[in-house]
Design an enzyme around this catalytic site. Structure first.
Site, PDB file in Angstrom:
ATOM      1  N   ASP A  95     -55.963 -16.821   9.088  1.00 22.91           N
ATOM      2  CA  ASP A  95     -56.967 -16.502  10.103  1.00 22.91           C
ATOM      3  C   ASP A  95     -57.832 -15.366   9.569  1.00 22.91           C
ATOM      4  O   ASP A  95     -57.329 -14.268   9.318  1.00 22.91           O
ATOM      5  CB  ASP A  95     -56.205 -16.069  11.368  1.00 22.91           C
ATOM      6  CG  ASP A  95     -57.038 -16.119  12.623  1.00 22.91           C
ATOM      7  OD1 ASP A  95     -58.263 -15.943  12.530  1.00 22.91           O
ATOM      8  OD2 ASP A  95     -56.453 -16.317  13.699  1.00 22.91           O
ATOM      9  N   ASP A 196     -62.514 -16.714  12.666  1.00 20.53           N
ATOM     10  CA  ASP A 196     -62.674 -16.143  14.007  1.00 20.53           C
ATOM     11  C   ASP A 196     -64.156 -16.002  14.378  1.00 20.53           C
ATOM     12  O   ASP A 196     -64.968 -15.585  13.534  1.00 20.53           O
ATOM     13  CB  ASP A 196     -62.008 -14.759  13.995  1.00 20.53           C
ATOM     14  CG  ASP A 196     -61.883 -14.141  15.373  1.00 20.53           C
ATOM     15  OD1 ASP A 196     -61.158 -14.701  16.201  1.00 20.53           O
ATOM     16  OD2 ASP A 196     -62.510 -13.083  15.605  1.00 20.53           O
ATOM     17  N   GLU A 250     -63.798 -20.967  14.836  1.00 19.25           N
ATOM     18  CA  GLU A 250     -63.667 -20.668  16.256  1.00 19.25           C
ATOM     19  C   GLU A 250     -65.062 -20.367  16.768  1.00 19.25           C
ATOM     20  O   GLU A 250     -65.719 -19.436  16.306  1.00 19.25           O
ATOM     21  CB  GLU A 250     -62.740 -19.481  16.484  1.00 19.25           C
ATOM     22  CG  GLU A 250     -62.367 -19.375  17.952  1.00 19.25           C
ATOM     23  CD  GLU A 250     -62.292 -17.959  18.462  1.00 19.25           C
ATOM     24  OE1 GLU A 250     -61.751 -17.756  19.545  1.00 19.25           O
ATOM     25  OE2 GLU A 250     -62.793 -17.029  17.792  1.00 19.25           O
ATOM     26  N   HIS A 324     -53.528 -18.257  21.557  1.00 22.15           N
ATOM     27  CA  HIS A 324     -53.131 -16.883  21.880  1.00 22.15           C
ATOM     28  C   HIS A 324     -54.130 -16.177  22.801  1.00 22.15           C
ATOM     29  O   HIS A 324     -53.907 -15.026  23.157  1.00 22.15           O
ATOM     30  CB  HIS A 324     -52.992 -16.096  20.580  1.00 22.15           C
ATOM     31  CG  HIS A 324     -54.304 -15.975  19.866  1.00 22.15           C
ATOM     32  ND1 HIS A 324     -54.903 -17.062  19.247  1.00 22.15           N
ATOM     33  CD2 HIS A 324     -55.158 -14.944  19.706  1.00 22.15           C
ATOM     34  CE1 HIS A 324     -56.059 -16.685  18.751  1.00 22.15           C
ATOM     35  NE2 HIS A 324     -56.248 -15.403  19.007  1.00 22.15           N
ATOM     36  N   ASP A 325     -55.231 -16.822  23.145  1.00 24.67           N
ATOM     37  CA  ASP A 325     -56.224 -16.220  24.046  1.00 24.67           C
ATOM     38  C   ASP A 325     -56.190 -16.867  25.424  1.00 24.67           C
ATOM     39  O   ASP A 325     -57.056 -16.585  26.257  1.00 24.67           O
ATOM     40  CB  ASP A 325     -57.644 -16.396  23.482  1.00 24.67           C
ATOM     41  CG  ASP A 325     -57.897 -15.548  22.243  1.00 24.67           C
ATOM     42  OD1 ASP A 325     -57.236 -14.502  22.096  1.00 24.67           O
ATOM     43  OD2 ASP A 325     -58.753 -15.942  21.438  1.00 24.67           O
TER      44      ASP A 325
HETATM   45  O1  TEU Z   1     -61.555 -14.707  20.260  1.00 23.14           O
HETATM   46  C1  TEU Z   1     -62.884 -14.885  20.533  1.00 23.14           C
HETATM   47  C2  TEU Z   1     -63.343 -15.091  21.904  1.00 23.14           C
HETATM   48  O2  TEU Z   1     -64.524 -15.013  22.155  1.00 23.14           O
HETATM   49  C3  TEU Z   1     -62.457 -15.379  23.029  1.00 23.14           C
HETATM   50  O3  TEU Z   1     -61.400 -16.175  22.830  1.00 23.14           O
HETATM   51  C4  TEU Z   1     -62.138 -14.097  23.719  1.00 23.14           C
HETATM   52  O4  TEU Z   1     -61.159 -13.360  23.053  1.00 23.14           O
HETATM   53  C5  TEU Z   1     -61.605 -14.374  25.094  1.00 23.14           C
HETATM   54  O5  TEU Z   1     -62.273 -15.426  25.638  1.00 23.14           O
HETATM   55  C6  TEU Z   1     -61.845 -13.181  25.951  1.00 23.14           C
HETATM   56  O6  TEU Z   1     -61.614 -13.563  27.245  1.00 23.14           O
HETATM   57  C7  TEU Z   1     -61.212 -14.317  18.973  1.00 23.14           C
HETATM   58  C8  TEU Z   1     -59.725 -14.141  18.842  1.00 23.14           C
HETATM   59  O7  TEU Z   1     -59.085 -15.367  19.039  1.00 23.14           O
HETATM   60  C9  TEU Z   1     -59.294 -13.080  19.804  1.00 23.14           C
HETATM   61  O8  TEU Z   1     -57.894 -12.948  19.827  1.00 23.14           O
HETATM   62  C10 TEU Z   1     -59.973 -11.809  19.408  1.00 23.14           C
HETATM   63  O9  TEU Z   1     -59.705 -10.808  20.365  1.00 23.14           O
HETATM   64  C11 TEU Z   1     -61.501 -11.976  19.291  1.00 23.14           C
HETATM   65  O10 TEU Z   1     -61.854 -13.135  18.575  1.00 23.14           O
HETATM   66  C12 TEU Z   1     -62.112 -10.819  18.556  1.00 23.14           C
HETATM   67  O11 TEU Z   1     -61.791 -10.869  17.202  1.00 23.14           O
END
Ligand code: TEU
Length: 551
Positions: A95, A196, A250, A324-325
């Site tokens: 990642d 990401d 992503e 994980h989000d």
């Molecule tokens: O996530 C990006 C993102 O825009 C969303 O998933 C966001 O974290 C979530 O919707 C907020 O409600 C990525 C990663 O997966 C996340 O864990 C990180 O915090 C984020 O990028 C920043 O790097």
């Protein structure tokens, strides 16, 4: 090599398996569980960031992209994990967070110390007269998206936490650094990358205030056309020279049109994209931090639009319910008590029979649920703590705010993997960094492997993809898109046809399918209630999913 027969497993490194008792999962913990993953049948493991990081955003704030944080292990551990994986036919997807670095990264520290070269790595702007910051953009974690850059009187852009500074991809040196990082891991034998928030890398030189709603604001820095150029350049310099490497971008708030561009093989950009529209069907008026039922018709329609949009235009979907989000969909869209098994297998069924590459998120294969936390101090996620403060400021009571967190917090998906009924679910011999869900004594891998029905069902779903070209390459078409309880679609390839019907709710349903499905020469292929006879009037039990084939 055809990537289309692969299934990818996401292990949230921090919560997967702790072998040294520090309460955090580690690299050796992943290696230890390779036999388990091999048994499941997956091909590749996506690991969330394990690089040195102050952990303000659980490792998405990277301080060094080509090293391993000692709390997760060593570079030798990573090399061993890759080698052991290879013996079992399991590859790794790492990642990379290339939109921003931690402010503890050497580049940012040098920039702060006055080094012009590194100042040009970031997006640093003078204040604008008449306003507090260079633009009025909001951070995705709440508050302004600009932070003071030392004592220079300038500000740096930070779309997430203030300790995550956005990189300036317009600078060719930044793009060169990114390519070096990707190449470093390719040279270590890594066969996949998850990039990401990669559709945020194309910021304009001149940044302007948002004038409309949140979508208008996001459009100022999301999916800008230049992102395609940057991805193609990265592809050509690195993974494009290794056709076996799989990439997934992503894509925060992306569109079908942009995603066709990102994933069309002719464009030499990425293999596939994660989009999130289908996981916003319980955000009334776009407000995540609220309690609301999900909109089933909207959910089906979004999945339909992406299946058709990408499928018929040469793009490729990444398919997922959980990560994980996200809160766990068995709790969110299913019934995590009475019908936990059937909602878990039903959801898995619906997803795996669609077109695209399925991802299985750690614990999904045993039906892990949201932990149903009730206290603020059970949460670790910065976003949840910020949201709680904002909810209270908006006049919600602590009880109401905690109920919202219990449904929407990202920590719902991050609780440690439940391996056994032992203390802390066999995840750690120490104190887990995030509390486990209380139900680990009943829901755990050991028990599931003995007598569960979800793990074996996932094994079958994964196996079917290897055996049937139609599952990978077949066309997709929806049926009964307006039906308020049933999810139905067909896949077709060279005269072969598969039809899938799933009841998305906890009450039985009867559906007359004769307007869509001809004849009765349909054979049972797979269903989560076992063998079922075909009928033009299908009776579906709670959360039942079934596929029939014309072969
Ligand atoms: O996530 C990006 C993102 O825009 C969303 O998933 C966001 O974290 C979530 O919707 C907020 O409600 C990525 C990663 O997966 C996340 O864990 C990180 O915090 C984020 O990028 C920043 O790097």
């Amino acid at each position: 090599m055809n990537f289309k027969d692969k299934v990818i497993y996401q292990a949230y490194t921090k919560s997967f398996n702790d072998t040294d008792g520090n309460g955090l999962g580690d690299i050796k913990g992943v290696t230890e569980k390779l036999p388990y993953l091999e048994k499941l049948g997956i091909d590749m493991v996506w690991l969330n960031p394990f690089y040195p990081s102050p952990q303000n955003d659980n490792g998405y704030d990277i301080a060094d992209y080509t090293a391993v944080d000692p709390m997760y292990g060593t570079m030798e551990d990573v090399e061993e994990m890759i080698a052991e994986g290879e013996k079992r036919g399991i590859q790794f997807m790492f990642d990379l967070v290339l939109n921003h670095t931690s402010t503890e990264h050497e580049w940012f520290q040098k920039a702060l110390a006055g080094d012009k070269k590194y100042q040009d790595y970031y997006i640093i702007r003078d204040p604008v007269e008449g306003q507090d910051f260079p633009t009025n953009w909001e951070s995705k974690f709440g508050g302004p998206s600009w932070e003071q850059f030392g004592d220079t009187g300038k500000f740096y852009l930070s779309l997430f936490d203030p300790t995550q500074a956005d990189l300036d991809w317009r600078n060719p040196e930044v793009r060169e650094e990114a390519a070096k990082i990707v190449q470093f891991w390719i040279d270590k034998g890594v066969k996949g990358f998850r990039f990401d928030v990669i559709n945020l890398i194309g910021k304009d030189e001149e940044l302007v205030n948002a004038t409309g709603d949140i979508d208008q604001e996001k459009s100022l820095y999301t999916d800008r056309p230049i992102v395609h150029d940057y991805l193609r350049e990265l592809n050509q310099k690195t993974f494009g020279n290794h056709p076996e490497v799989i990439t997934v971008g992503e894509m925060s708030s992306t569109s079908i049109e942009s995603s066709i561009g990102y994933t069309h093989p002719d464009n030499d950009e990425l293999t596939m994209v994660f989009s999130f529209h289908h996981l916003k069907v319980d955000y009334p008026n776009k407000e995540k931090w609220s309690k609301a039922p999900f909109d089933f018709l909207e959910l089906k329609e979004i999945m339909h639009d992406w299946q058709i949009g990408l499928g018929e235009n040469g793009g490729w979907n990444a398919l997922f319910w959980n990560n994980h989000d996200q809160p766990r969909t068995v709790s969110r869209f299913g019934d995590d008590e009475k019908y936990r098994e059937k909602s878990a297998t039903g959801q898995g069924h619906i997803l795996h029979f669609m077109q695209g590459t399925p991802y299985v998120y750690m614990g999904e294969e045993i039906g892990m649920t949201n932990p149903h936390f009730t206290e603020l101090d059970q949460y670790r996620d910065i976003e949840s703590h910020n949201a709680y403060k904002e909810l209270i400021a908006k006049g919600k009571t602590p009880e109401e705010s905690l109920e919202i967190l219990a449904e929407k917090s990202r920590d719902n998906g991050r609780t440690p993997m439940q391996w056994s009924a032992e203390e802390n679910g066999g995840f750690t011999s120490g104190t887990p960094w995030l509390q486990l869900a209380d139900n680990y004594k009943e829901i755990n891998v050991e028990k599931e492997l003995e007598s569960g029905e979800i793990f074996p069902y996932y094994q079958k779903l994964i196996q079917l993809r290897k055996e049937h070209a139609i599952m990978r390459d077949g066309s997709y078409a929806s049926m009964f898109l307006d039906h308020e309880q049933v999810w139905a679609y067909r896949r077709q390839l060279d005269g072969e046809e598969w039809i899938t019907f799933a009841n998305f709710y906890d009450t039985p349903v009867s559906i007359d399918i004769s307007s869509e499905v001809d004849g009765d020469k349909w054979n049972y292929l797979l269903g989560n209630y076992g063998e079922k006879a075909f009928s033009q009037v299908l009776e579906l039990a709670p959360y039942e999913a079934v596929t029939f084939t014309n072969k």
